[in-house]
Design a protein around this motif. Structure first.
Motif, PDB file in Angstrom:
ATOM      1  N   ALA A 144     -15.277 -30.135  -8.836  1.00  0.00           N
ATOM      2  CA  ALA A 144     -15.186 -30.425 -10.265  1.00  0.00           C
ATOM      3  C   ALA A 144     -13.784 -30.056 -10.752  1.00  0.00           C
ATOM      4  N   LYS A 146     -11.462 -29.448 -13.866  1.00  0.00           N
ATOM      5  CA  LYS A 146     -11.536 -29.149 -15.293  1.00  0.00           C
ATOM      6  C   LYS A 146     -10.160 -29.298 -15.914  1.00  0.00           C
ATOM      7  N   GLU A 147     -10.048 -30.245 -16.834  1.00  0.00           N
ATOM      8  CA  GLU A 147      -8.825 -30.424 -17.598  1.00  0.00           C
ATOM      9  C   GLU A 147      -9.090 -29.967 -19.027  1.00  0.00           C
ATOM     10  N   LYS A 151     -13.995 -33.001 -17.920  1.00  0.00           N
ATOM     11  CA  LYS A 151     -14.441 -32.450 -16.652  1.00  0.00           C
ATOM     12  C   LYS A 151     -14.823 -33.612 -15.750  1.00  0.00           C
ATOM     13  N   HIS A 153     -16.366 -34.660 -12.049  1.00  0.00           N
ATOM     14  CA  HIS A 153     -17.052 -34.330 -10.805  1.00  0.00           C
ATOM     15  C   HIS A 153     -16.690 -35.427  -9.796  1.00  0.00           C
ATOM     16  N   GLU A 179     -17.108 -36.152 -17.897  1.00  0.00           N
ATOM     17  CA  GLU A 179     -17.523 -35.655 -19.208  1.00  0.00           C
ATOM     18  C   GLU A 179     -16.282 -35.490 -20.087  1.00  0.00           C
TER      19      GLU A 179
END
Length: 280
Positions: A144, A146-147, A151, A153, A179
């Motif tokens: 995953a 994360k920015e 997010k 996956h 997301e």
């Protein structure tokens, strides 16, 4: 070729019943193979009523395709003629190469909500009779990224420098679960040769630069070819699955759970099913 991918069409899935009585939404399938090549079919599951799905998909055959089942929420038990057994839970996925022939079952169990998809991925003619295989992946095995407001996956393929949990052996699709926070934007560089589509699971977003058209859940957006895709999340944010892959551009002969290249190959598969020589 345009720099930005624009929307080719938006599809609303149709309610269907499959297996032993599973209520699902068929997003695309038999009539859409040219547009979505190398992807053959996408089914969506979303229910809080176990009666919609617990009858499941009892033992049935496949040949010539790969099936990818991804659950955001739910519980599905798998078994197959290779002797594999497994359970797909929240955030897990399975990737099954039917190849020359496999018989399997997928039996959902009652949970608060089932939310997920099954995707059929075509196999090239030269590899349709490869030995079948099964791969099961738990949620923790899926990288995953994360920015700040997004997010991602990475289920298969690659996102920036992050390799997905699975790399296709015969067709190598990109499969991302994305997301995006409310009113945030995300820009993705894409291979201009790939066919690319998005399936909206929850929320809504604007999927075309300089557009005001917001598209919500249970829709697929198929894009024209281009070098980048820009998506802007709606007021409640958005969660979607993004699939991309290079088209095979091969003839398709489709008979139920078996997808080959010629009618003769389909006829052979049916004969082998009838005389118990289907599984090699």
């Amino acid at each position: 070729m345009e720099q930005d991918r624009t929307i080719q069409k938006v599809i609303t899935g149709k309610a269907a019943i499959d297996g032993a009585g599973v209520h699902l939404v068929r997003i695309f399938g038999y009539d859409d193979t040219k547009d979505f090549d190398p992807f053959l079919m996408l089914d969506s599951f979303d229910s809080t009523n176990p009666d919609d799905y617990v009858k499941g998909f009892p033992w049935h055959p496949h040949r010539g395709i790969e099936t990818i089942t991804y659950l955001i929420h739910g519980n599905i038990e798998h078994g197959d003629s290779l002797g594999n057994k497994g359970t797909i839970l929240d955030g897990d996925f399975q990737w099954m190469t039917a190849g020359s022939g496999i018989i399997h079952q997928e039996m959902p169990k009652a949970t608060q909500r089932i939310l997920g998809v099954q995707l059929w991925l075509n196999m090239p003619a030269a590899h349709k009779m490869e030995a079948p295989k099964y791969h099961g992946f738990q949620r923790w095995m899926i990288p995953a990224v994360k920015e700040e407001t997004v997010k991602i996956h990475v289920i298969s393929g690659k996102y920036k420098d992050t390799e997905g949990a699975m790399q296709g052996e015969y067709v190598k699709p990109t499969f991302l679960d994305v997301e995006i926070n409310p009113n945030a934007s995300w820009l993705l560089e894409t291979d201009p040769e790939d066919n690319l589509f998005v399936y909206v699971c929850d929320g809504s977003a604007i999927f075309e630069k300089n557009s005001k058209m917001e598209i919500g859940s249970k829709h697929v957006i198929l894009f024209e070819h281009g070098k980048q895709l820009e998506i802007h999340g709606g007021n409640e944010g958005v969660r979607f699955l993004l699939l991309a892959g290079k088209p095979l551009e091969e003839p398709i002969a489709w008979g139920g759970p078996i997808v080959m290249n010629t009618q003769e190959e389909l006829d052979l598969a049916m004969r082998e099913l009838n005389n118990n020589t289907f599984v090699k």
